[in-house]
Structures are given as C-alpha cells and as structure tokens.
Write an enzyme that holds these catalytic residues in place. Structure first.
Site, PDB file in Angstrom:
ATOM      1  N   GLU A  21       8.594   2.476  -0.055  1.00 52.43           N
ATOM      2  CA  GLU A  21       7.956   1.720  -1.127  1.00 52.43           C
ATOM      3  C   GLU A  21       6.457   1.860  -0.946  1.00 52.43           C
ATOM      4  O   GLU A  21       5.996   2.434   0.053  1.00 52.43           O
ATOM      5  CB  GLU A  21       8.421   0.256  -1.109  1.00 52.43           C
ATOM      6  CG  GLU A  21       9.894   0.119  -1.469  1.00 52.43           C
ATOM      7  CD  GLU A  21      10.362  -1.329  -1.518  1.00 52.43           C
ATOM      8  OE1 GLU A  21       9.687  -2.165  -2.127  1.00 52.43           O
ATOM      9  OE2 GLU A  21      11.398  -1.613  -0.915  1.00 52.43           O
ATOM     10  N   HIS A  40       4.395  -8.916  -8.672  1.00 51.15           N
ATOM     11  CA  HIS A  40       5.081  -7.619  -8.642  1.00 51.15           C
ATOM     12  C   HIS A  40       4.733  -6.885  -9.928  1.00 51.15           C
ATOM     13  O   HIS A  40       4.825  -7.448 -11.018  1.00 51.15           O
ATOM     14  CB  HIS A  40       6.594  -7.834  -8.535  1.00 51.15           C
ATOM     15  CG  HIS A  40       7.330  -6.622  -8.081  1.00 51.15           C
ATOM     16  ND1 HIS A  40       7.454  -5.503  -8.870  1.00 51.15           N
ATOM     17  CD2 HIS A  40       7.970  -6.341  -6.916  1.00 51.15           C
ATOM     18  CE1 HIS A  40       8.154  -4.588  -8.213  1.00 51.15           C
ATOM     19  NE2 HIS A  40       8.470  -5.066  -7.021  1.00 51.15           N
ATOM     20  N   ARG A  74       0.912  -2.991  -4.312  1.00 52.90           N
ATOM     21  CA  ARG A  74       1.302  -3.636  -5.566  1.00 52.90           C
ATOM     22  C   ARG A  74       0.198  -4.494  -6.181  1.00 52.90           C
ATOM     23  O   ARG A  74       0.198  -4.688  -7.404  1.00 52.90           O
ATOM     24  CB  ARG A  74       2.613  -4.404  -5.419  1.00 52.90           C
ATOM     25  CG  ARG A  74       2.675  -5.459  -4.378  1.00 52.90           C
ATOM     26  CD  ARG A  74       4.028  -6.148  -4.379  1.00 52.90           C
ATOM     27  NE  ARG A  74       5.121  -5.269  -3.970  1.00 52.90           N
ATOM     28  CZ  ARG A  74       6.293  -5.715  -3.543  1.00 52.90           C
ATOM     29  NH1 ARG A  74       6.533  -7.003  -3.469  1.00 52.90           N
ATOM     30  NH2 ARG A  74       7.239  -4.885  -3.188  1.00 52.90           N
ATOM     31  N   HIS A 108       5.813 -12.977  -7.795  1.00 51.50           N
ATOM     32  CA  HIS A 108       6.951 -12.489  -7.004  1.00 51.50           C
ATOM     33  C   HIS A 108       7.090 -13.196  -5.656  1.00 51.50           C
ATOM     34  O   HIS A 108       8.193 -13.569  -5.271  1.00 51.50           O
ATOM     35  CB  HIS A 108       6.777 -10.989  -6.791  1.00 51.50           C
ATOM     36  CG  HIS A 108       7.928 -10.316  -6.107  1.00 51.50           C
ATOM     37  ND1 HIS A 108       9.220 -10.399  -6.579  1.00 51.50           N
ATOM     38  CD2 HIS A 108       7.987  -9.540  -4.991  1.00 51.50           C
ATOM     39  CE1 HIS A 108      10.020  -9.704  -5.778  1.00 51.50           C
ATOM     40  NE2 HIS A 108       9.307  -9.190  -4.808  1.00 51.50           N
ATOM     41  N   ARG A 159       1.325  -8.868   1.177  1.00 50.05           N
ATOM     42  CA  ARG A 159       2.527  -8.490   1.931  1.00 50.05           C
ATOM     43  C   ARG A 159       2.921  -7.043   1.656  1.00 50.05           C
ATOM     44  O   ARG A 159       3.013  -6.626   0.497  1.00 50.05           O
ATOM     45  CB  ARG A 159       3.683  -9.404   1.531  1.00 50.05           C
ATOM     46  CG  ARG A 159       4.999  -9.091   2.196  1.00 50.05           C
ATOM     47  CD  ARG A 159       6.047 -10.061   1.722  1.00 50.05           C
ATOM     48  NE  ARG A 159       6.270  -9.940   0.300  1.00 50.05           N
ATOM     49  CZ  ARG A 159       7.215  -9.195  -0.257  1.00 50.05           C
ATOM     50  NH1 ARG A 159       8.058  -8.512   0.489  1.00 50.05           N
ATOM     51  NH2 ARG A 159       7.353  -9.151  -1.565  1.00 50.05           N
TER      52      ARG A 159
HETATM   53  C1  SIN Z   1      11.190  -4.617  -4.662  1.00 47.91           C
HETATM   54  O1  SIN Z   1      12.353  -4.230  -4.571  1.00 47.91           O
HETATM   55  O2  SIN Z   1      10.312  -4.031  -5.280  1.00 47.91           O
HETATM   56  C2  SIN Z   1      10.824  -5.892  -3.987  1.00 47.91           C
HETATM   57  C3  SIN Z   1      10.696  -5.668  -2.559  1.00 47.91           C
HETATM   58  C4  SIN Z   1       9.810  -6.706  -1.969  1.00 47.91           C
HETATM   59  O3  SIN Z   1       9.336  -7.587  -2.668  1.00 47.91           O
HETATM   60  O4  SIN Z   1       9.523  -6.596  -0.784  1.00 47.91           O
END
Ligand code: SIN
Length: 505
Positions: free
Chosen positions: A131, A242, A289, A349, A385
C-alpha cells in the site's frame, strides 16, 4: 485464495438479574481486534467480560479491507520502521514503532499457529501486498479484501470469555486515581460493573464526521468520558482521511475502496481519464494518503472535475478473486468492476490520536486502566498512520496489556459508586448530532483554516451549553478536544493541514 471461516454461533449474553453485584478481574470495552486479542491472551482463570455496544461485529476491524502489516523478515524490520517513521512525519515514538515492528513476525506466527489462514499462492506461500508509502510488499491479507472481517470472525470464534452485547459504557468508575469498573446502559437499565482492570478498546471517533468509513458504533464516547475525568488525550488534531471512498451510498458508513487497489495498479483519474495526482507528487497514486486526499480535495475545487478510481486495466477474473467484497459491494451500487470507473471522495477513516498510553498500554496516572487499538495513542503513528499498521498495532499492544495485567498484583477497589440518572439521549439530540457531523466535515477535516476551526469551536461550545443527552455531551467533548488541538498546532504536519487566512496554501 481465502481462509475458510466456520459459521459463528453467537449467543447474546445478558447481565445477571438486578441486585447481584457484578465483579470481574478484567472488563474489556470493545470487541474489535485489540479487545478480542487481549481477551485471547488473558487466561480462563481470570474473570473477564467483553462489552460491546451493538453486535460484536459492528466495529472498525470488521470493515478493514487492506490487510495487516508485518516486517517481511528480520532484514525488513529497519525498513518497516523507517517507512512508519517517515509516514508519521517525525512525530512517532521511535521506541513504540520498534516494539511494534519487532513483534510483528511473532504475532503473525501466533495467529497462524492458532489456525488463522492468510491468503497464499497455489504453493502455500503467503501473499504480501503493498500500500502507499511502504517500500516493499509486506501486507498480509485474508479473503482477498476482507482481512478485518476474517480476522475478526476468527478471534470471535477463539474468544474464551463471556461477552455482553447491546450495552453502552456510559461512565468509568474512577476514584483516587484507581479505575474500579464501568457503568453500562443495557436493556434500558443502568448498572455498575466492578472490575480490577478495565481495558478500553472502543475504537476511534468516526461518527463525529458526516462522511466516514467506520462502524456506526464508533462515536468517541469513551474519549469524552476520559476528557470528563481529566485523562489526557494526545495528538487529537491528527485525523486521517482515506482518499478513495465511494460516498454516494445511503447510510452513515461509506464504502471504502482499499488502498491495496492502488498498490496493485488502480489509477485515480478525472473526467478525461487524466492522472492528475502526478501534478502534486511524483509518487502519484502511491503517495501517502494525506497527500492523495488533499490533492483530490484541491483538484475537485480547482477544476470542478469529478474524480474516479479506475481499475480498468485489471484482469476481470483476477479482480473478482482478489477483491471479491469490493466487487460485490460496488455491483450492488450499480458499478461493474473492473470495467466501470467509480466516483470517489476522501472520507474520515482513522483517528491517529487517542487516549494517551505507555508502551504497556497503561493509561498514565490511573491504576487499573489500559487502552489499546484505535482508541489509544501509543505514539506508533505520529502525525500520520502508515497504511495497514493499525491491525498490527492493535494485536501487538493487546498482548502487552494482557501480559501486564497478568503480572501486576490485582488490588481491587474500595469506592462506592452510584448509577447516573441524567438522560442518555434527548429527542433534540439527533438534529444536533447531524449538525456536529456537518461542522466536523466542513471545518475540521482535510484542509483546515483558523477561522473555520474557531467557528466550529464556537458552534460546539454553544451546543455544550444547551441541554443535551449524556451520549451527545460526550461526543461534543471529544469534538471540542479535536478542534482545540487543531487550533493549537499552528503548523501543517502529517494529516493536520492548516491554512492561515491571508497566507497562501
Ligand atoms: C485500506 O484497505 O485502504 C485501509 C487500510 C488501512 O486503513 O490501513
């Protein structure tokens, strides 16, 4: 791909009849990943009670899609720490981050040894995804895009202790710096439950915002109780949004489109298919993000374009197998993935800040009170985070707290407490709650201004001066704390982005 989940036989537990004193060694508020893993690590010889507000699965863990981060191997620990510290913009507690990363492989081994099945390839090798802001693939997943749900059901099935559902904790019983239990509202009655140890694992603050990805039970009441008792909250200005959320569905919780989609190649585009993120950051879709959320917010305002998540270049079969739940959810909203582009917006989020805790999960200055998971501020996340560090944090500190309880002599508590008699809810609260959500979204979200924050504070203080039910009062206290923390931090850092009137962005 995907773990095999046995059906869960869940029995609603009721409080024993009135008149009986309820005494426990440990009460756990919340049954997400942190609460359940703490319970699993507390021996059956202890009298433990888990309490949740609604159904046990109505928690943020259940909706977590992406996965759980782990250091890939020993050699990756330093890099995982570096990525986490960088995402946290220099505000992380480096010891907490090291503790989390060094514990990660052991925690994953423990889950696997207990029978949890992460996604693997045909040869049985664990599949790791990536990610944003991770330097390498190190995120484990289950059920494709249902990691939280699979982990949650698994831990519920393993839970050895009784659970009380449909019960809202409305107070912490604290006297002379000792926590002696909780007061709950359940089945229309209020009862005191004495406990030698209380673990707060109640999640974050999602319901304070108009657009969010959280379970509806996540409404910052326990944060409010802590503020009422003078217990410190930390970094509450750090609220994470998010970037890729489908917000057009009805219902408070909006549909998350996991960052793992971008990690595996999805694009963010405008009406013309243009990948505008590269105008903001050379990492494009893989920028952290907060940067992506702000870029979307700014681009929409600047150009009046709609912004979309495009998965068009995924193979159809692969997409359906890898992201089955996103596929089904979006199909129900009329979008056929990977073919259709999905309109997106950032949404609240995750609460990066929380109730201050030490590295054992203890709440400073209150004996017998612990906090873990999203409710806590351990210092692991700093100002932002790193994706998928939250499930890991919940697991790591759950074990810390369980060990610390087992190894600390239990003293019990001598206070006598009375149940409260103020109304929990008033008919006029609904309208005020909606107004609060709107204010928090418009003035205390992705881009903040001092003027906007001041007007938000004024509106919240006005509501606090009016007659409101206890639960709204607690939400308002938490909202006020977020706004005041945001006003205090005058420089932009991490997820906190503030514009001072008269100055350029
Ligand atoms: C996501 O799946 O994008 C969320 C993962 C997260 O918030 O750590």
């Amino acid at each position: 791909m995907g773990a095999d989940i046995k059906p869960l036989r869940f029995m609603k537990n009721r409080l024993p009849i009135k008149g009986q004193t309820l005494r426990y060694d440990v009460v756990i508020i919340g049954s997400g990943i942190a609460g359940l893993y703490a319970a699993l690590n507390l021996p059956k010889s202890l009298k433990v009670l888990l309490i949740n507000k609604s159904h046990p699965w109505e928690c943020n863990t259940y909706y977590a899609q992406g996965g759980v981060t782990t250091a890939y191997d020993d050699a990756d620990i330093d890099l995982h720490i570096k990525d986490t510290l960088e995402a946290g913009s220099g505000m992380c507690d480096a010891n907490a981050v090291r503790l989390m990363s060094e514990s990660s492989q052991g925690i994953i081994k423990d889950l696997i040894a207990r029978g949890f099945v992460f996604d693997t390839d045909a040869a049985g090798n664990l599949l790791y995804t990536k990610e944003a802001a991770h330097s390498r693939n190190r995120i484990l997943h289950a059920g494709g895009d249902a990691t939280g749900r699979y982990l949650h059901l698994f831990l519920l099935q393993q839970n050895p202790h009784p659970m009380l559902s449909d019960a809202t904790v409305v107070d912490l019983l604290i006297r002379d710096g000792i926590c002696c239990g909780v007061e709950v509202a359940s089945e229309g009655k209020r009862r005191l439950i004495e406990a030698k140890n209380v673990i707060i694992a109640s999640g974050g603050v999602g319901s304070l915002y108009e657009y969010h990805t959280n379970a509806h039970t996540i409404s910052a009441d326990i944060h409010g109780i802590c503020l009422e008792k003078g217990i410190a909250l930390e970094s509450m200005e750090m609220m994470q949004f998010h970037p890729t959320v489908f917000v057009s569905n009805s219902g408070a919780r909006k549909q998350l489109l996991s960052e793992a989609l971008r990690g595996e190649g999805a694009w963010i585009v405008d009406d013309n298919g243009y990948r505008f993120l590269f105008e903001y950051d050379e990492r494009g879709e893989m920028a952290p993000r907060d940067i992506v959320s702000r870029a979307i917010f700014d681009y929409k305002q600047r150009t009046s374009n709609q912004v979309y998540l495009s998965c068009e270049h995924f193979d159809k079969e692969y997409f359906q197998e890898r992201f089955p739940n996103i596929y089904k959810a979006l199909r129900d909203f009329g979008y056929h993935l990977p073919k259709d582009r999905v309109p997106i917006s950032p949404a609240f989020h995750y609460s990066v800040g929380g109730i201050k805790s030490d590295l054992e999960g203890r709440v400073p200055n209150i004996k017998g009170l612990y906090v873990i998971g999203e409710a806590a501020c351990t210092g692991v996340h700093g100002a932002n985070r790193l994706a998928s560090n939250s499930l890991l944090e919940g697991l790591v500190f759950a074990v810390k707290v369980a060990n610390s309880i087992v190894h600390t002599p239990m003293e019990g508590c001598l206070g006598s407490f009375l149940v409260g008699d103020e109304a929990l809810e008033l008919p006029s609260d609904k309208e005020k709650k909606d107004l609060l959500r709107k204010i928090m979204w418009e003035k205390v979200s992705i881009v903040r201004t001092t003027q906007g924050l001041r007007s938000a504070l004024e509106a919240v203080e006005k509501m606090l001066s009016q007659s409101v039910g206890r639960l709204l009062f607690l939400r308002l206290l938490s909202a006020k704390c977020i706004i005041e923390s945001a006003l205090k931090r005058t420089e932009s850092i991490g997820v906190h982005y503030i514009v001072h009137e008269g100055s350029k962005k």
